[in-house]
Design an enzyme around this catalytic site. Structure first.
Site, PDB file in Angstrom:
ATOM      1  CG  HIS A 170      -6.401   1.807   6.052  1.00  0.00           C
ATOM      2  ND1 HIS A 170      -6.372   0.615   5.627  1.00  0.00           N
ATOM      3  CD2 HIS A 170      -7.620   1.878   6.648  1.00  0.00           C
ATOM      4  CE1 HIS A 170      -7.719   0.255   6.077  1.00  0.00           C
ATOM      5  NE2 HIS A 170      -8.367   0.769   6.645  1.00  0.00           N
TER       6      HIS A 170
ATOM      7  NE  ARG B 292      -1.977   2.018   3.397  1.00  0.00           N
ATOM      8  CZ  ARG B 292      -1.736   1.850   4.694  1.00  0.00           C
ATOM      9  NH1 ARG B 292      -2.330   0.506   5.302  1.00  0.00           N
ATOM     10  NH2 ARG B 292      -0.994   2.495   5.551  1.00  0.00           N
TER      11      ARG B 292
ATOM     12  CE1 TYR C 284       0.863   2.424   8.831  1.00  0.00           C
ATOM     13  CE2 TYR C 284      -0.271   4.415   9.621  1.00  0.00           C
ATOM     14  CZ  TYR C 284      -0.020   3.293   8.746  1.00  0.00           C
ATOM     15  OH  TYR C 284      -1.037   3.439   7.707  1.00  0.00           O
TER      16      TYR C 284
END
Length: 365
Positions: A261, A257, A270
Site C-alpha cells: 500500500h 495492487r 495479510y
C-alpha cells in the site's frame, strides 16, 4: 466488465466502446507502452530511494499503470483532475515532473506543484476528501457554463480519483449525493486494486463498486484496469458524456495492487502470495507488449524504451539526492492567495525564532 485486450495480448471487441478504441493507431499504442514502462520505472526508483533513506515514504502504483495512463491520455487540456497520493501515472500525463513527486515525498516542497499550471490538483492524503473537492469544482464548472456547449476546446470534465477503500468513507457518498443532485460534470474514477491497506474489498461492500453510484443517480461501468485499450476507450466515452452535460459518471477500473500500500506496509502479512502471482500473469505492460509484437513492432523499439527508462531513472535519482534544502519561509507563501496580516506576523515570528539559533551558535564561538 469491459475488456478489449486479453491477458495474452489478443484484441477483442467490446461493442459500444469499439469506436473509441478505433481512434488508436499503432503509434498511439506504442506511446501507451512507453508511458507505462517509464512510469513503472519512476515507481521503482521511488521505492528504492525510500528504502535507502532518501524519501520519507512512497506510495507504489505497481500494477495500476494501464488504469492511470488510459485515463490520463483520455483527458483534454481543460479537464481538471483531483488525485489521491498514488496517481503518478496521471501526473505523468499532466506534465508533472517525476522529480517533483519525489520532492513531495522527500519533504522538499510544500504541495509540490501549481495545480492551475497542470490542471492537476495537489496530492490528497486524507482518504476520500478529494472527491468532495472535485464535485465542488465541477459544480462551479457547470455554473460557469463550461459544459454542454458543443465546443471541444471549452467543455470541461472534472475527474475525482480514489481507491476502493475510499468508498467506505462518508466523503465519497456525500460527493456522489451532490454530483447527482446538481448534475455536476464530474467523472468518479475508482481504481479498485482490491485492497484498502490490509482489508479486501469483500469486507467493504456487498455489491460491485461500479454499482455504488446508482442510488445517487450516477451511472457506472466496470472496466479491466489492466487493459490499456479498454481503459482509454471507456475513459474517452465517459469523459465525452460528462463534458456534453449528461451528468456525472463512475468508472471502476478493476485491477490489482501488486506491491505494498505504501513503503510502510508489508502485504505478505495479510494476503495470499498465490493470488498475487496469478495477477502477475495479467500484467498491463506484458499484455500490451504481446499485442504490439503481434502487430509486428520490432525488438528495437522495446530496447529503446528500456534504455530511455534507464536514463530517466538515473536522472531522477541524481536530481532527488541533490535537491537543495527548501527555504523555511516558503511554508507561509501559499497559505492564502493574497497577503494576510496574521500569516505575515507568524512568518516573521518563525524566522526570528530560527535566527535565534544562529545567534546562540555565534555566541558559543
Amino acid at each position: 466488465m469491459i475488456q478489449m485486450l486479453t491477458p495474452d495480448g489478443e484484441r477483442i471487441s467490446s461493442g459500444e466502446y469499439d469506436a473509441f478504441a478505433a481512434e488508436l493507431d499503432d503509434e498511439d499504442l506504442r506511446g501507451f507502452y512507453k508511458d507505462m514502462v517509464l512510469v513503472r520505472r519512476v515507481d521503482a526508483e521511488g521505492n528504492a530511494l525510500q528504502r535507502q533513506g532518501q524519501l520519507g515514504l512512497w506510495a507504489p502504483l505497481l500494477g495500476q499503470e494501464a488504469a492511470q495512463i488510459g485515463m490520463g491520455r483520455a483527458l483534454r487540456p481543460q479537464d481538471f483532475v483531483f488525485p489521491t497520493y498514488r496517481e503518478h501515472g496521471v501526473a505523468w500525463c499532466r506534465g508533472v515532473a517525476p522529480e517533483t513527486l519525489l520532492g513531495l515525498f522527500r519533504g522538499q516542497n510544500h504541495g509540490g506543484w501549481d495545480p492551475q499550471e497542470h490542471n492537476f490538483h495537489t496530492y490528497t492524503i486524507v482518504i476520500g476528501s478529494q472527491t468532495l473537492h472535485a464535485t465542488g469544482y465541477a459544480m462551479g464548472v457547470g455554473l460557469d457554463g463550461e459544459v454542454g456547449t458543443g465546443d471541444p476546446a471549452r467543455d470541461t470534465a472534472t475527474v475525482a480519483c480514489f481507491g476502493d477503500g475510499a468508498t467506505s468513507q462518508g466523503d465519497v457518498s456525500e460527493a456522489l449525493t451532490f454530483a447527482g443532485a446538481f448534475n455536476a460534470p464530474v467523472l468518479f474514477f475508482c481504481q479498485n486494486n482490491q485492497w484498502a491497506i490490509s482489508e479486501p474489498t469483500s469486507v467493504q461492500t456487498r455489491v460491485p463498486l461500479f454499482m455504488r453510484g446508482q442510488g445517487f443517480g450516477v451511472p457506472g461501468v466496470r472496466v479491466d484496469g489492466n487493459d490499456i485499450i479498454a481503459m482509454y476507450a471507456v475513459a474517452r466515452a465517459s469523459l465525452d458524456s460528462v463534458r456534453a452535460g449528461h451528468g456525472p459518471m463512475l468508472i471502476e477500473a478493476f485491477t490489482y495492487r501488486m506491491g505494498a500500500h505504501t513503503t510502510a506496509d508489508d502485504p505478505t502479512k495479510y494476503r495470499d502470495a498465490a493470488t498475487t502471482e496469478a495477477w502477475a500473469a495479467k500484467d498491463p505492460i506484458t499484455r500490451l507488449r504481446a499485442h504490439l509484437e503481434s502487430l509486428g513492432t520490432p525488438e528495437e523499439f522495446f530496447v529503446e524504451v528500456d534504455a530511455e527508462a534507464d536514463a530517466l531513472a538515473a536522472r531522477i535519482r541524481e536530481n532527488c539526492i541533490s535537491m537543495a534544502e527548501p527555504d523555511p519561509a516558503e511554508i507561509f507563501a501559499y497559505a492564502y492567495r493574497e497577503p494576510h496580516s496574521l500569516v505575515e506576523e507568524e512568518r516573521a515570528e518563525y524566522l526570528d525564532y530560527l535566527a535565534s539559533f544562529e545567534d546562540s551558535t555565534e555566541g558559543a564561538r
